[in-house]
Write a protein that holds these residues in place. Structure first.
Motif, PDB file in Angstrom:
ATOM      1  N   VAL A 192      44.031  42.503  39.336  1.00 36.81           N
ATOM      2  CA  VAL A 192      43.225  41.359  38.923  1.00 36.81           C
ATOM      3  C   VAL A 192      43.897  40.129  39.518  1.00 36.81           C
ATOM      4  N   VAL A 193      43.113  39.353  40.248  1.00 40.44           N
ATOM      5  CA  VAL A 193      43.655  38.257  41.055  1.00 40.44           C
ATOM      6  C   VAL A 193      42.869  36.985  40.785  1.00 40.44           C
ATOM      7  N   GLU A 194      43.563  35.866  40.788  1.00 36.73           N
ATOM      8  CA  GLU A 194      42.900  34.565  40.673  1.00 36.73           C
ATOM      9  C   GLU A 194      42.939  33.861  42.024  1.00 36.73           C
ATOM     10  N   GLU A 213      38.390  31.331  40.553  1.00 34.85           N
ATOM     11  CA  GLU A 213      37.679  32.571  40.229  1.00 34.85           C
ATOM     12  C   GLU A 213      38.673  33.717  40.081  1.00 34.85           C
ATOM     13  N   LYS A 214      38.426  34.569  39.085  1.00 31.53           N
ATOM     14  CA  LYS A 214      39.255  35.752  38.876  1.00 31.53           C
ATOM     15  C   LYS A 214      38.462  36.988  39.270  1.00 31.53           C
ATOM     16  N   THR A 215      39.097  37.853  40.021  1.00 33.18           N
ATOM     17  CA  THR A 215      38.383  38.994  40.569  1.00 33.18           C
ATOM     18  C   THR A 215      39.252  40.243  40.480  1.00 33.18           C
ATOM     19  N   PHE A 216      38.613  41.386  40.572  1.00 42.60           N
ATOM     20  CA  PHE A 216      39.274  42.691  40.525  1.00 42.60           C
ATOM     21  C   PHE A 216      39.027  43.393  41.848  1.00 42.60           C
ATOM     22  N   LYS A 217      40.110  43.676  42.585  1.00 45.49           N
ATOM     23  CA  LYS A 217      39.972  44.273  43.902  1.00 45.49           C
ATOM     24  C   LYS A 217      41.167  45.161  44.224  1.00 45.49           C
ATOM     25  N   GLN A 218      41.013  45.943  45.297  1.00 43.43           N
ATOM     26  CA  GLN A 218      42.127  46.729  45.820  1.00 43.43           C
ATOM     27  C   GLN A 218      42.911  45.875  46.812  1.00 43.43           C
ATOM     28  N   TYR A 219      44.228  45.909  46.697  1.00 47.62           N
ATOM     29  CA  TYR A 219      45.081  45.165  47.633  1.00 47.62           C
ATOM     30  C   TYR A 219      45.420  46.061  48.822  1.00 47.62           C
TER      31      TYR A 219
END
Length: 210
Positions: free
Chosen positions: A157-159, A165-171
């Motif tokens: 979870v990244v801002e 904006e806060k988002t959920f993604k694969q790094y």
């Protein structure tokens, strides 16, 4: 969870001040404050009065001696540790540990260790939905472990610092570049370069309402 955190959580859930609890268990607010902050232990007699007043049950028989860390005994009916479901607005911006949140929050168990500051979020949208495994459809829950190391291929979870904006993604790291990648190919991959804050790593997921 440390004993002081358990006591504070239960006290707040009942809507009691330190003064109210101190009156009920015949001690002073200074002792209780230090106990909740982990700065001081408590005698068995005092701890027993506190636990009875707050309806805290021991997981196993045995005496609790002064200064003893009994956090592992204070979740008697939980097979796994539980974490609160919070909002995306709260993620990364809580002013206190999630373990101290009140009873108005939903709590869900997990066998994974998200530490005492872990929390659940509800997935929004379908950017992390795919035909493969893992897939995180809208409405599923993700368990976030804050302050985790950033590892290639893991989920976070990244801002975004420019928009908030806060988002959920694969790094993903590739050829010296860094990306936030959605699992749904209908969404674009985001290249990053110090323009975001990693709130925490996603270490568990569950579906609800099935």
């Amino acid at each position: 969870m440390e004993i002081g955190q358990v006591i504070r959580k239960q006290r707040k859930a009942k809507g009691w001040t330190l003064e109210e609890l101190a009156h009920r268990v015949d001690t002073d607010t200074g002792n209780l404050s230090r106990l909740e902050r982990g700065k001081q232990g408590a005698s068995h007699e005092l701890l027993d009065r506190i636990m009875k007043a707050l309806d805290i049950k021991l997981a196993a028989q045995g005496l609790v001696e002064e200064g003893t860390n009994v956090g592992s005994t204070l979740q008697p009916t939980r097979k796994h540790k539980e974490y609160p479901l919070i909002s995306w607005v709260q993620a990364g911006d809580l002013t206190e540990s999630p373990s101290n949140l009140g009873a108005e929050y939903e709590w869900f168990p997990s066998p994974e260790n998200a530490t005492d500051i872990g929390f659940w979020l509800k997935v929004q949208g379908d950017s992390m939905t795919c035909l493969g495994n893992p897939s995180f459809p809208a409405g599923s829950l993700i368990l976030v472990r804050p302050d985790s190391d950033v590892i290639n291929g893991k989920y976070y979870v990244v801002e975004m610092l420019d928009s908030g904006e806060k988002t959920f993604k694969q790094y993903v790291e590739d050829a010296g570049l860094k990306y936030l990648r959605p699992l749904n190919t209908g969404y674009r991959t985001i290249e990053i370069d110090g323009n975001c804050r990693f709130i925490g790593r996603v270490i568990d997921t569950k579906m609800t309402g099935l």
